[in-house]
Design an enzyme around this catalytic site. Structure first.
Site, PDB file in Angstrom:
ATOM      1  N   SER A 146       0.834  -1.213   0.000  1.00  0.00           N
ATOM      2  CA  SER A 146       0.000   0.000   0.000  1.00  0.00           C
ATOM      3  C   SER A 146       0.858   1.247   0.000  1.00  0.00           C
ATOM      4  CB  SER A 146      -0.867   0.013   1.257  1.00  0.00           C
ATOM      5  OG  SER A 146      -0.067  -0.211   2.407  1.00  0.00           O
ATOM      6  N   LYS A 172      10.458  -6.875   5.404  1.00  0.00           N
ATOM      7  CA  LYS A 172      10.537  -6.645   3.946  1.00  0.00           C
ATOM      8  C   LYS A 172      11.242  -5.332   3.623  1.00  0.00           C
ATOM      9  CE  LYS A 172       7.300  -3.318   3.527  1.00  0.00           C
ATOM     10  NZ  LYS A 172       7.497  -2.005   2.918  1.00  0.00           N
ATOM     11  N   THR A 201       7.553  -3.689  -2.524  1.00  0.00           N
ATOM     12  CA  THR A 201       8.584  -2.755  -2.066  1.00  0.00           C
ATOM     13  C   THR A 201       9.931  -3.011  -2.728  1.00  0.00           C
ATOM     14  OG1 THR A 201       7.404  -2.936   0.037  1.00  0.00           O
ATOM     15  CG2 THR A 201       9.360  -1.609   0.044  1.00  0.00           C
ATOM     16  N   ARG A 236      10.462   4.168  -0.584  1.00  0.00           N
ATOM     17  CA  ARG A 236      11.617   4.923  -0.072  1.00  0.00           C
ATOM     18  C   ARG A 236      12.743   3.974   0.313  1.00  0.00           C
ATOM     19  NH1 ARG A 236       7.555   7.707   3.957  1.00  0.00           N
ATOM     20  NH2 ARG A 236       7.014   5.495   3.905  1.00  0.00           N
TER      21      ARG A 236
HETATM   22  N1  LIG Z   1       4.180   6.088   2.996  1.00  0.00           N
HETATM   23  C1  LIG Z   1       3.723   4.877   2.684  1.00  0.00           C
HETATM   24  O1  LIG Z   1       3.476   4.577   1.499  1.00  0.00           O
HETATM   25  C2  LIG Z   1       3.513   3.850   3.747  1.00  0.00           C
HETATM   26  C3  LIG Z   1       4.031   3.998   5.023  1.00  0.00           C
HETATM   27  N2  LIG Z   1       3.836   3.022   5.955  1.00  0.00           N
HETATM   28  C4  LIG Z   1       4.411   3.133   7.276  1.00  0.00           C
HETATM   29  O2  LIG Z   1       3.821   4.207   7.974  1.00  0.00           O
HETATM   30  C5  LIG Z   1       4.751   4.743   8.923  1.00  0.00           C
HETATM   31  C6  LIG Z   1       4.798   6.247   8.737  1.00  0.00           C
HETATM   32  O3  LIG Z   1       5.291   6.471   7.434  1.00  0.00           O
HETATM   33  P1  LIG Z   1       4.908   7.743   6.566  1.00  0.00           P
HETATM   34  O4  LIG Z   1       3.594   8.296   6.923  1.00  0.00           O
HETATM   35  O5  LIG Z   1       5.143   7.386   5.164  1.00  0.00           O
HETATM   36  O6  LIG Z   1       6.047   8.746   7.035  1.00  0.00           O
HETATM   37  P2  LIG Z   1       6.127  10.300   6.820  1.00  0.00           P
HETATM   38  O7  LIG Z   1       7.567  10.649   6.915  1.00  0.00           O
HETATM   39  O8  LIG Z   1       5.383  10.684   5.604  1.00  0.00           O
HETATM   40  O9  LIG Z   1       5.331  10.892   8.063  1.00  0.00           O
HETATM   41  C7  LIG Z   1       5.660  10.582   9.384  1.00  0.00           C
HETATM   42  C8  LIG Z   1       4.684  11.312  10.295  1.00  0.00           C
HETATM   43  O10 LIG Z   1       4.949  10.915  11.643  1.00  0.00           O
HETATM   44  C9  LIG Z   1       5.013  12.079  12.446  1.00  0.00           C
HETATM   45  N3  LIG Z   1       5.899  11.831  13.571  1.00  0.00           N
HETATM   46  C10 LIG Z   1       7.242  11.704  13.547  1.00  0.00           C
HETATM   47  N4  LIG Z   1       7.712  11.529  14.793  1.00  0.00           N
HETATM   48  C11 LIG Z   1       6.638  11.529  15.608  1.00  0.00           C
HETATM   49  C12 LIG Z   1       6.481  11.424  17.012  1.00  0.00           C
HETATM   50  N5  LIG Z   1       7.552  11.288  17.816  1.00  0.00           N
HETATM   51  N6  LIG Z   1       5.244  11.479  17.530  1.00  0.00           N
HETATM   52  C13 LIG Z   1       4.194  11.640  16.726  1.00  0.00           C
HETATM   53  N7  LIG Z   1       4.271  11.758  15.396  1.00  0.00           N
HETATM   54  C14 LIG Z   1       5.484  11.711  14.845  1.00  0.00           C
HETATM   55  C15 LIG Z   1       5.560  13.164  11.519  1.00  0.00           C
HETATM   56  O11 LIG Z   1       5.240  14.444  12.008  1.00  0.00           O
HETATM   57  C16 LIG Z   1       4.824  12.836  10.239  1.00  0.00           C
HETATM   58  O12 LIG Z   1       3.552  13.406  10.238  1.00  0.00           O
HETATM   59  C17 LIG Z   1       6.098   4.062   8.643  1.00  0.00           C
HETATM   60  O13 LIG Z   1       6.289   3.041   9.582  1.00  0.00           O
HETATM   61  C18 LIG Z   1       5.899   3.441   7.268  1.00  0.00           C
HETATM   62  O14 LIG Z   1       6.648   2.245   7.101  1.00  0.00           O
HETATM   63  C19 LIG Z   1       3.122   1.909   5.689  1.00  0.00           C
HETATM   64  C20 LIG Z   1       2.583   1.721   4.445  1.00  0.00           C
HETATM   65  C21 LIG Z   1       2.730   2.672   3.381  1.00  0.00           C
HETATM   66  O1  LIG Z   2       5.396  -0.102   2.998  1.00  0.00           O
HETATM   67  C1  LIG Z   2       5.220   0.488   1.957  1.00  0.00           C
HETATM   68  C2  LIG Z   2       4.355  -0.015   0.882  1.00  0.00           C
HETATM   69  O2  LIG Z   2       3.562  -1.100   1.296  1.00  0.00           O
HETATM   70  C3  LIG Z   2       5.917   1.774   1.731  1.00  0.00           C
HETATM   71  O3  LIG Z   2       7.226   1.517   1.465  1.00  0.00           O
HETATM   72  P1  LIG Z   2       8.373   2.589   1.796  1.00  0.00           P
HETATM   73  O4  LIG Z   2       8.297   2.883   3.256  1.00  0.00           O
HETATM   74  O5  LIG Z   2       9.619   1.887   1.375  1.00  0.00           O
HETATM   75  O6  LIG Z   2       8.094   3.786   0.944  1.00  0.00           O
END
Ligand SMILES: NC(=O)C1=CN([C@@H]2O[C@H](COP(=O)(O)OP(=O)(O)OC[C@H]3O[C@@H](n4cnc5c(N)ncnc54)[C@H](O)[C@@H]3O)[C@@H](O)[C@H]2O)C=CC1
Ligand SMILES: O=C(CO)COP(=O)(O)O
Length: 318
Positions: free
Chosen positions: A130, A183, A240, A247
């Site tokens: 996703s 992964k 991924t 990323r």
């Molecule tokens: N971006 C994607 O496509 C996907 C991301 N994920 C997972 O979701 C999680 C978050 O990733 P993203 O949203 O992409 O990252 P991002 O970098 O886009 O956003 C991270 C968010 O977390 C917040 N944050 C950081 N430190 C924090 C703290 N100490 N307390 C509260 N909030 C905090 C930031 O302010 C920001 O809003 C990761 O574990 C990632 O693996 C899972 C599936 C897809």
């Molecule tokens: O987990 C993800 C897609 O399922 C997002 O992957 P990245 O955190 O590597 O961008």
């Protein structure tokens, strides 16, 4: 009522999808960023996407406390601190971790972390293939919702399924959190392989042997092997390790090419490689690819030397 804590790429994308079912609260830790999002109905994390009116954007934890289900959409290394800082607002709720990583300090995944800090909460994991950019645009995918409490799992499956997100249910939270975390490490290896010019055959070999070590650790820790074969393991690994939208993959590409990578980007596989290398050593589980990724991202070995080490390992049965 559903709240999403964490207004980065993934939290915002999930809120957009969930808003098609009903009102959603989206909590951002930064009050100024929250006010900007509320006013402009957009975010730099998802360029070109308009935030629907059904999302209530806030920086107030009191608004999150009104929800019975809270999605935790922040980097894996920040979950523990977030839970500890907001015990009163979060205890007793269904807490659905959406992060993909292993906590470096405790060597555990998010469901265990939630259980340890908030014994009154119901821990769950939402994971699978996703990309935030896809979900935010309404593109379809299928995900795993894992919850050890079967009744709560059924409720979450119903409440979090949307027009573009089809959820499959399991009680195996351990398998689900491991698949999504492990992964990311293999995705870094895959990116480095392509970035270095080793080709698609080498990447397929890395993915396959990487999957073998993911399954080995998960089985050793007591996860259901079927979970790893599903969306949260095989499904997300495939996505991924092969897409430029990842990323982790792009970070690996940059490593292989000897280029710099955006230091502010969330690249979960970096710290998770280190955490899993420790875990594998402690548990006596053989994880050569993950261990090498930890060495490479830690700057202790070059990509080419790492591949040399993998190729010169003693020959064995598949
Ligand atoms: N971006 C994607 O496509 C996907 C991301 N994920 C997972 O979701 C999680 C978050 O990733 P993203 O949203 O992409 O990252 P991002 O970098 O886009 O956003 C991270 C968010 O977390 C917040 N944050 C950081 N430190 C924090 C703290 N100490 N307390 C509260 N909030 C905090 C930031 O302010 C920001 O809003 C990761 O574990 C990632 O693996 C899972 C599936 C897809
Ligand atoms: O987990 C993800 C897609 O399922 C997002 O992957 P990245 O955190 O590597 O961008």
């Amino acid at each position: 009522m559903i709240a999403v804590a964490g207004a980065g790429a993934f939290g915002t994308a999930l809120a957009i999808s969930l808003a098609s079912n009903g009102p959603v609260t989206l909590w951002a830790r930064d009050a100024a960023a929250s006010a900007r999002m509320r006013e402009r109905r957009e975010t730099a994390y998802l360029p070109g996407v308009t935030l629907p009116a059904g999302i209530d954007i806030t920086a107030e934890m009191a608004a999150v406390a009104l929800a019975d289900t809270v999605l935790l959409a922040m980097p894996a290394q920040t979950i523990r601190g977030f839970l500890e800082a907001n015990r009163d607002a979060l205890d007793g709720k269904a807490l659905v971790a959406c992060c993909k990583g292993i906590d470096l300090a405790t060597l555990t995944g998010a469901a265990s972390t939630i259980g340890a800090i908030l014994p009154g909460a119901t821990p769950a994991i939402l994971t699978g293939p996703s990309f935030a950019a896809d979900i935010a645009r309404g593109l379809p995918t299928a995900l795993t919702i894992a919850c050890a409490d079967e009744g709560a799992g059924h409720r979450l499956q119903r409440d979090l399924t949307t027009g573009n997100l089809r959820l499959y249910r399991t009680t195996d939270t351990l398998g689900a959190e491991l698949g999504g975390a492990l992964k990311n490490v293999i995705a870094i290896a895959s990116g480095a392989c392509i970035g270095k010019g080793y080709g698609a055959s080498a990447r397929a070999a890395l993915m396959t042997r990487g999957f073998a070590e993911m399954q080995r650790l998960a089985a050793h820790l007591g996860a259901d092997p079927a979970t790893l074969m599903g969306l949260s393991g095989f499904g997300d690994l495939t996505l991924t390790c092969t897409s430029d939208l990842s990323r982790n993959y792009r970070f690996g590409l940059a490593l292989g090419r000897g280029e710099a990578f955006d230091a502010g980007a969330t690249v979960e596989g970096v710290r998770t490689a280190e955490a899993v290398a420790h875990l594998a050593r402690r548990e006596g589980v053989d994880m050569p690819i993950t261990t090498l990724v930890a060495e490479v991202v830690g700057g202790r070995i070059e990509v080419a030397a790492g591949l040399g080490q993998l190729l010169s390992r003693p020959l064995k049965e598949e």
